[in-house]
Design an enzyme around this catalytic site. Structure first.
Site, PDB file in Angstrom:
ATOM      1  N   ILE A  11       0.828  -1.214   0.000  1.00  0.00           N
ATOM      2  CA  ILE A  11       0.000   0.000   0.000  1.00  0.00           C
ATOM      3  C   ILE A  11       0.864   1.267   0.000  1.00  0.00           C
ATOM      4  CG2 ILE A  11      -0.299   0.190   2.512  1.00  0.00           C
ATOM      5  CD1 ILE A  11      -3.319   0.859   1.825  1.00  0.00           C
ATOM      6  N   ASN A  24      -3.498   2.661  15.018  1.00  0.00           N
ATOM      7  CA  ASN A  24      -3.965   2.408  16.371  1.00  0.00           C
ATOM      8  C   ASN A  24      -4.431   3.743  16.940  1.00  0.00           C
ATOM      9  OD1 ASN A  24      -1.723   3.727  17.815  1.00  0.00           O
ATOM     10  ND2 ASN A  24      -0.500   1.997  17.089  1.00  0.00           N
ATOM     11  N   GLY A  32       2.569  -3.578  11.335  1.00  0.00           N
ATOM     12  CA  GLY A  32       1.759  -3.844  10.142  1.00  0.00           C
ATOM     13  C   GLY A  32       1.695  -2.671   9.185  1.00  0.00           C
ATOM     14  N   VAL A  33       0.502  -2.425   8.651  1.00  0.00           N
ATOM     15  CA  VAL A  33       0.275  -1.330   7.701  1.00  0.00           C
ATOM     16  C   VAL A  33       0.673   0.006   8.331  1.00  0.00           C
ATOM     17  CG1 VAL A  33      -1.534  -0.022   6.491  1.00  0.00           C
ATOM     18  CG2 VAL A  33      -1.537  -2.514   6.403  1.00  0.00           C
ATOM     19  N   ASP A  34       0.296   0.205   9.579  1.00  0.00           N
ATOM     20  CA  ASP A  34       0.578   1.456  10.283  1.00  0.00           C
ATOM     21  C   ASP A  34       2.083   1.741  10.302  1.00  0.00           C
ATOM     22  OD1 ASP A  34       0.064   3.748  11.829  1.00  0.00           O
ATOM     23  OD2 ASP A  34      -0.098   2.633  13.696  1.00  0.00           O
ATOM     24  N   GLY A 124      -5.393  -8.055  10.232  1.00  0.00           N
ATOM     25  CA  GLY A 124      -4.058  -8.498  10.611  1.00  0.00           C
ATOM     26  C   GLY A 124      -3.997  -8.809  12.096  1.00  0.00           C
ATOM     27  N   TYR A 126      -5.282  -7.381  14.536  1.00  0.00           N
ATOM     28  CA  TYR A 126      -6.547  -7.219  15.262  1.00  0.00           C
ATOM     29  C   TYR A 126      -7.464  -8.431  15.112  1.00  0.00           C
ATOM     30  CZ  TYR A 126      -5.614  -2.333  16.530  1.00  0.00           C
ATOM     31  OH  TYR A 126      -5.097  -1.181  17.067  1.00  0.00           O
TER      32      TYR A 126
END
Length: 169
Positions: A11, A24, A32-34, A124, A126
């Site tokens: 992404i 978060n 992860g993505v964050d 993911g 979560y």
């Protein structure tokens, strides 16, 4: 009408108006993505998130809500941060997950974004079951009135891509 596009990939490498971050509630980066968005986007994203926290999000961003910041060094104008729910076997949190997609599109409309890249929010760490997460994502984006022309789901691996492809038809 919004076009749904599926891409298997990273992404942080998408050329779009806005990238949605599965953040978060602290908005201060994570895994992860964050973590990937904060690393690739550089310090400008974290600085903007700190400003939001200092200005009016002192307790963090509530689950299901969305806010925008600069995209820093990403090939996008904005990052739209949204906090997905942690999956629960005993409580239906599907409305909160749907809210992440609706709120992200609302913020995109406010910004004038026409192309938006979404991750598979909450699927993911979560723990949201991938097939159900894909169902909620696709159904919500299709049902939401928006000026966004392309909603691009950027899926990390083949399993996620297949789950979204089965829902997107």
């Amino acid at each position: 009408m919004t076009t749904l596009t599926l891409v298997q990939g990273d992404i942080t490498r998408q050329t779009v108006d806005a990238v949605v971050n599965a953040a978060n509630s602290s908005l201060l980066g994570g895994g992860g993505v964050d973590g990937a968005i904060h690393r690739r986007g550089g310090p400008a994203i974290l600085a903007a998130c700190r400003e939001l926290r200092a200005a009016h999000l002192g307790k963090g961003l509530p689950t299901g809500r969305a806010v925008a910041t600069t995209a820093g060094d990403l090939d996008a104008r904005w990052v739209i941060h949204t906090v997905g729910p942690v999956w629960s076997a005993t409580e239906d949190r599907g409305g909160l997950l749907a809210s992440c997609y609706r709120e992200s599109l609302r913020v995109a409309d406010e910004l004038g974004a026409r192309t938006v890249a979404f991750p598979a929010i909450s699927t993911g760490v979560y723990g949201w079951p991938l097939d159900d997460g894909a169902r909620i994502a696709v159904e919500t984006v299709r049902a939401t009135k928006t000026s966004v022309e392309e909603a691009r789901f950027v899926l990390f691996d083949e399993r996620a891509y297949e789950a979204f492809a089965a829902r997107a038809g």
